[in-house]
Scaffold this motif. Structure first.
Motif, mmCIF file in Angstrom:
data_model
loop_
_atom_site.group_PDB
_atom_site.id
_atom_site.type_symbol
_atom_site.label_atom_id
_atom_site.label_comp_id
_atom_site.label_asym_id
_atom_site.label_seq_id
_atom_site.Cartn_x
_atom_site.Cartn_y
_atom_site.Cartn_z
ATOM 1 N N ALA A 1 0.658 -1.179 0.038
ATOM 2 C CA ALA A 1 -0.116 0.003 -0.050
ATOM 3 C C ALA A 1 0.929 1.173 0.120
ATOM 4 O O ALA A 1 0.561 2.198 -0.335
ATOM 5 C CB ALA A 1 -0.594 -0.103 1.224
ATOM 6 N N ARG A 2 1.940 1.213 0.822
ATOM 7 C CA ARG A 2 2.843 2.305 1.028
ATOM 8 C C ARG A 2 3.757 2.629 -0.115
ATOM 9 O O ARG A 2 4.077 3.607 -0.712
ATOM 10 C CB ARG A 2 3.381 2.252 2.339
ATOM 11 N N TYR B 1 -17.946 -5.499 2.366
ATOM 12 C CA TYR B 1 -18.401 -4.555 0.966
ATOM 13 C C TYR B 1 -17.217 -3.797 0.575
ATOM 14 O O TYR B 1 -17.112 -3.796 -0.622
ATOM 15 C CB TYR B 1 -19.684 -3.574 1.586
ATOM 16 N N ARG B 2 -16.514 -3.165 1.595
ATOM 17 C CA ARG B 2 -15.309 -2.158 1.200
ATOM 18 C C ARG B 2 -14.286 -3.341 0.546
ATOM 19 O O ARG B 2 -13.666 -2.737 -0.651
ATOM 20 C CB ARG B 2 -14.910 -1.572 2.309
ATOM 21 N N ILE C 1 -13.617 5.220 -0.118
ATOM 22 C CA ILE C 1 -13.045 4.183 0.802
ATOM 23 C C ILE C 1 -11.530 4.513 0.626
ATOM 24 O O ILE C 1 -11.078 4.707 -0.449
ATOM 25 C CB ILE C 1 -13.216 2.906 0.167
ATOM 26 N N SER C 2 -10.796 4.298 1.889
ATOM 27 C CA SER C 2 -9.271 4.361 1.706
ATOM 28 C C SER C 2 -8.806 2.966 1.162
ATOM 29 O O SER C 2 -8.794 2.061 2.006
ATOM 30 C CB SER C 2 -8.774 4.602 3.013
ATOM 31 N N VAL D 1 -9.399 17.765 0.899
ATOM 32 C CA VAL D 1 -10.109 17.175 1.929
ATOM 33 C C VAL D 1 -10.324 15.667 1.265
ATOM 34 O O VAL D 1 -10.064 15.326 0.170
ATOM 35 C CB VAL D 1 -11.433 17.550 2.295
ATOM 36 N N THR D 2 -10.913 14.640 1.864
ATOM 37 C CA THR D 2 -11.110 13.550 1.028
ATOM 38 C C THR D 2 -12.387 13.273 0.620
ATOM 39 O O THR D 2 -13.136 14.020 0.534
ATOM 40 C CB THR D 2 -11.113 12.247 2.440
ATOM 41 N N PRO D 3 -12.566 12.368 -0.463
ATOM 42 C CA PRO D 3 -13.711 12.303 -1.151
ATOM 43 C C PRO D 3 -14.879 11.919 -0.183
ATOM 44 O O PRO D 3 -16.023 12.537 -0.593
ATOM 45 C CB PRO D 3 -13.771 10.934 -2.018
ATOM 46 N N ARG D 4 -14.792 11.029 0.916
ATOM 47 C CA ARG D 4 -15.693 11.117 1.817
ATOM 48 C C ARG D 4 -16.262 12.401 2.339
ATOM 49 O O ARG D 4 -17.384 12.792 2.534
ATOM 50 C CB ARG D 4 -15.291 10.154 2.994
#
Lengths: 409, 516
Positions: free
Chosen positions: A152-153, A268-269, A285-286, B324-327
């Motif tokens: 990820a990083r 779901y994510r 979603i991150s 800022v984030t999409p959320r």
């Protein structure tokens, strides 16, 4: 599709739905066809070895499924396959590939053993079992999270990093078992075989036979006058075999993972990230966090498998690669064979457990080396993967035909 | 004299789908024949059959009166058929000459004979007024010229039947005019041409004859003289359509989105948005016009939290929305219809209902961590119905829907929650007239409910139809912001190309740009 149902006479819609049903049926049967394909090629190789393939396969399936001891061994092997496979399913669903289940299983087993030895005498047995299992989950999770984080990083390819983490786990295992964790008896005897002391008996996961006894089924099949299949089934459940309750635990886990992936927001994510990271990012979603999380969960399941192997079967830690026994890799095959579905894993793990046990029996019956089964597994992988690609291509063709050619609205 | 090309009774049956149903088409020598139809009507299938990429289930193809069998592109080229695809098939790092000779290399003593090919290209270029330099690298050429390179490629292969698939999709209005000039000079020299499009204005401007297909069937053939945009649209869709969005005068309120000196970099780390300032007020539509690739994509990504802002500020509803984030952007009350619906807007393998909850699965549709399946089912069905998503069930993967219905899923999702700002990027790209009409009316409805609306589109007609004010972007800057009813298409075209037309008085510029 709506267009065709709306604008064309019913027979067409019916034909379309028949086509879809036929496609589903083919998709379901594909894994079995893959196994048959592997067995057919295996048969030719057996012929080259001057062995009658029918006799060999008969020995294999008979040994794995047709008597209580064979079936018990099959289910004992199915347990870690199922647990490792669940982790593989989660990783695959997030579109990361975890080849590191071997290492994760080993470190999980190591910490579970350590906790079992440490608290085995002082705390109640079930508490120690819970501790050991949690330790396995935790350690495996860490071992999976590291490559997840690197991916990820820093964009490190998880296939490479997980393979390397396997080596680290194996060598750490040898170091601990030759040094700090070695069985004091080995030191005394001067044999120095790298394994730990046996855990206290209270830390043993109950076996099926223990439970049957506590429920009052103390007789054997013979003195109850049972025979045939009934005798074997009774024997499997009540007579002393190696079959332990880890299997039930694994099946419960499979159901829980199913619920987790398809009924919770986190599941779901994970699935969204796996199918389309761009849309997932758009949806807030991150993506990176979920790559790490899915690798951690994947590792946690392998670590859990390791802990269950210790408390359920081995009751001590010995050579790391013997404990992991290739489950980290065959678990991938089982997961693929189960169509990357947690519930599909239940039958597929049992089948693969059976292949492993049956290979052993075949070796004894017709003198075919056990590695023949490894080769058979390899063939199954090739067939499963290529049939996967084939069915995906068919699915894509269906989709593209539908989107491109369907009269648009 | 027999027609150059005749397609007789072409039928193509895909499993479960009849893509072409007894289609007939004749192409006379030296004719520009427009093939008009909505997306998914079967135009591309028909042309792929002609080009040998698909085998027809039934039907015959005649060239110059002779029946031919076309088994692949090589056969098609041998029969003199050339195809210019919507997406160019050029190698950017090679020169024009190298691209043209690719696959058909002329050699001398085993070495590539660039000189001879370049000479031939010059000749073709001169003959048809293409103005292409054979030694230029393709990557340095503007899109309009790249398209001409594609045309040269097929002419170099001696094609006399040319198929242009949606050729104007990527061009500025001026480039479209130039293309039409080239098309006319091609037919003057005896080339026959099939022009695939779904744009009515272009058909009327350039075609000699028009064949309309709908749902795989030929609806009819007409000439521009006897047709109007409205009559063609009705043939295409099969019912009366409203071409112009009905909308009342905007009643702008408080500014909702305020952007100041925004600088954003693209993926290659070069500045894509170079200091942009504007605002969008509640109850108005601001359209961002511009040729693709002038920073619009990056601008929208920065506004929606998908791209890092280098400097400058974004304010939404009085809240700082810079980096800022999409959320967080979603939770500030922003609806976003993304430019690339399949990449960003949908998870194609998810069922429609799972796509309906893509932005709000965690609050609207879940109790704690558990998704309320019953609610998902119920609300998705409601939305699918309200937004006319045509599907047998909301449980089928979104990927199985047609483009228009996919977009309706996104629109349903984004328009059904309470918002203050709507950002719609290419909201109708690739959609058919019916869906465009529908989505446009929904956007205006959103405006009239008091949303501030920012529409980004490369389609000038769309910008002009929807906008109350139009901002033109060129090379990362907003060249000008103009009131939609006081600017002509030609003026916009010039602005899009980066030049300021003189007849746009300073007065207009001042009074429109004043809110900045």
């Amino acid at each position: 599709m709506g267009v065709s149902t709306a604008n064309h006479p019913a027979p067409r819609a019916k034909r379309a739905s028949q086509r879809i049903q036929l496609d589903r049926l083919i998709d379901l049967l594909l894994p079995l066809i893959a196994v048959l394909g592997a067995l057919v090629i295996g048969a030719f190789i057996l012929l080259l070895l001057d062995v009658n393939p029918f006799e060999a396969y008969r020995a294999m399936f008979w040994g794995a499924f047709a008597n209580k001891n064979g079936l018990a061994d099959t289910l004992v092997k199915a347990t870690p396959l199922m647990l490792v496979g669940l982790g593989i399913v989660i990783a695959f669903r997030a579109n990361v590939i975890n080849i590191g289940a071997e290492g994760q299983l080993i470190v999980g087993a190591l910490l579970a053993t350590f906790l079992g030895l440490q608290f085995g005498g002082s705390l109640p047995g079930w508490v120690v079992i819970v501790l050991a299992v949690l330790g396995g989950i935790f350690m495996g999770g860490i071992w999976g999270a590291i490559p997840g984080y690197l991916k990820a990083r820093l964009g490190v390819n998880e296939i490479l990093s997980t393979i390397m983490m396997n080596q680290i786990a194996i060598q750490v295992g040898y170091y601990l078992l030759r040094g700090p964790m070695i069985d004091p008896a080995e030191l005394e005897a001067g044999t120095n075989i790298p394994h730990s002391a046996r855990l206290e008996r209270v830390v043993d996961l109950p076996r099926f036979t223990d439970i049957a006894k506590s429920l009052g089924f103390t007789g054997t099949a013979k003195n109850l006058g049972l025979d045939g299949i009934q005798a074997e089934i009774y024997g499997l459940l009540a007579e002393p075999t190696r079959l332990h309750t880890g299997l039930i635990f694994a099946i419960i886990m499979a159901v829980l993972v199913y619920i987790f992936l398809w009924r919770t927001t986190i599941g779901y994510r994970i699935r969204a990230v796996g199918l389309n990271p761009h849309a997932s990012r758009y949806a807030g979603i991150s993506v990176k966090s979920y790559v790490v999380l899915s690798m951690a969960l994947s590792g946690a399941f392998a670590g859990l498998a390791g802990a269950i192997e210790i408390v359920g079967l081995h009751h001590r830690m010995f050579e790391p690669t013997a404990v992991s026994a290739g489950y980290g890799f065959s678990g991938i095959v089982a997961a693929l064979f189960g169509k990357l579905h947690p519930l599909g894993l239940i039958p597929s793990s049992i089948l693969f457990g059976g292949l492993l046990v049956g290979g052993d029996k075949m070796q004894r019956a017709v003198q075919v080396p056990q590695v023949f089964v490894t080769m058979l597994l390899g063939l199954v992988v090739i067939f499963v993967v290529s049939s996967e690609i084939w069915s995906r291509r068919r699915a894509n063709r269906r989709v593209s035909v539908d989107t491109d050619e369907e009269a648009g609205e | 004299m027999p027609p150059v090309l005749e397609l007789r009774g072409i039928t193509k049956q895909f499993p479960g789908v009849l893509a072409n149903d007894n289609v007939n088409l004749t192409l006379e020598k030296g004719e520009i024949h427009a093939l008009l139809g909505e997306n998914g009507a079967g135009k591309t299938t028909l042309m792929n059959i002609l080009y040998g990429l698909y085998k027809p289930t039934k039907g015959e193809i005649f060239i110059n009166g002779k029946k031919v069998d076309i088994h692949g592109p090589t056969d098609a080229i041998r029969q003199g058929i050339g195809m210019v695809h919507q997406h160019f098939m050029l190698v950017p790092v090679l020169t024009v000459t190298e691209n043209v000779m690719l696959g058909e290399e002329t050699t001398r003593g085993g070495m590539l004979n660039r000189k001879q090919v370049a000479a031939e290209i010059r000749e073709i270029s001169q003959k048809y007024g293409l103005h292409v330099d054979p030694d230029a690298y393709v990557k340095d050429l503007p899109v309009g010229i790249q398209q001409r390179v594609e045309i040269i490629k097929v002419l170099y292969r001696q094609a006399n039947i040319l198929i242009l698939d949606e050729p104007t999709a990527v061009l500025t209005p001026q480039e479209v005019e130039e293309l039409f000039g080239i098309i006319r000079s091609l037919v003057d020299q005896g080339v026959s041409l099939i022009f695939i499009t779904h744009k009515l204005k272009e058909v009327l401007a350039v075609a000699d004859r028009i064949t309309v297909i709908r749902r795989g069937k030929t609806v009819g053939t007409a000439t521009p003289a006897e047709s109007t945009e409205k009559s063609l649209a009705e043939m295409m869709v099969g019912r009366a359509v409203e071409l112009r969005v009905k909308k009342s005068e905007a009643k702008p309120g408080e500014p909702v989105l305020r952007v100041e000196n925004l600088v954003v970099k693209d993926d290659r780390d070069s500045v894509a948005v170079a200091g942009v300032s504007f605002e969008v007020c509640a109850g108005e539509v601001v359209g961002v016009a511009g040729v693709q690739g002038n920073g619009q994509t990056e601008l929208v990504e920065a506004l929606t939290g998908l791209r890092h802002v280098e400097s400058g500020t974004i304010t939404i509803n009085g809240n700082d929305a810079t980096n800022v984030t999409p959320r967080q952007v979603t939770e500030m009350g922003v609806a976003h219809v993304p430019e690339d619906r399949q990449r960003d807007g949908l998870v194609l393998n998810f069922p429609i209902k799972d796509n309906m909850m893509l932005n709000t699965y965690y609050n609207t549709f879940a109790n704690g961590m558990v998704i309320d399946q019953e609610k998902v089912q119920r609300i998705s069905e409601e939305w699918a119905k309200a937004f006319d998503v045509r599907t047998p069930s909301i449980n089928v993967p979104a990927g199985t829907l047609s483009g228009g219905n996919q977009q309706k899923v996104i629109v349903a999702r984004e328009f059904s929650r309470p918002t203050r700002l709507l950002i719609a990027s290419q909201p109708t790209r690739g959609l058919d007239v019916g869906s465009i009409e529908y989505i446009h009316s929904r956007i205006i409805e959103k405006r009239d409910q008091g949303n501030a609306v920012l529409v980004v589109s490369t389609e000038l007609d769309e910008i002009r139809a929807l906008s109350d004010r139009i901002a033109v972007m060129f090379e990362g800057k907003i060249v000008d912001i103009l009131p939609a009813n006081r600017v002509t298409k030609e003026q916009l075209g010039l602005l899009m190309a980066g030049s300021r037309p003189d007849n746009l008085g300073s007065v207009i510029t001042e009074d429109v740009a004043a809110p900045l």
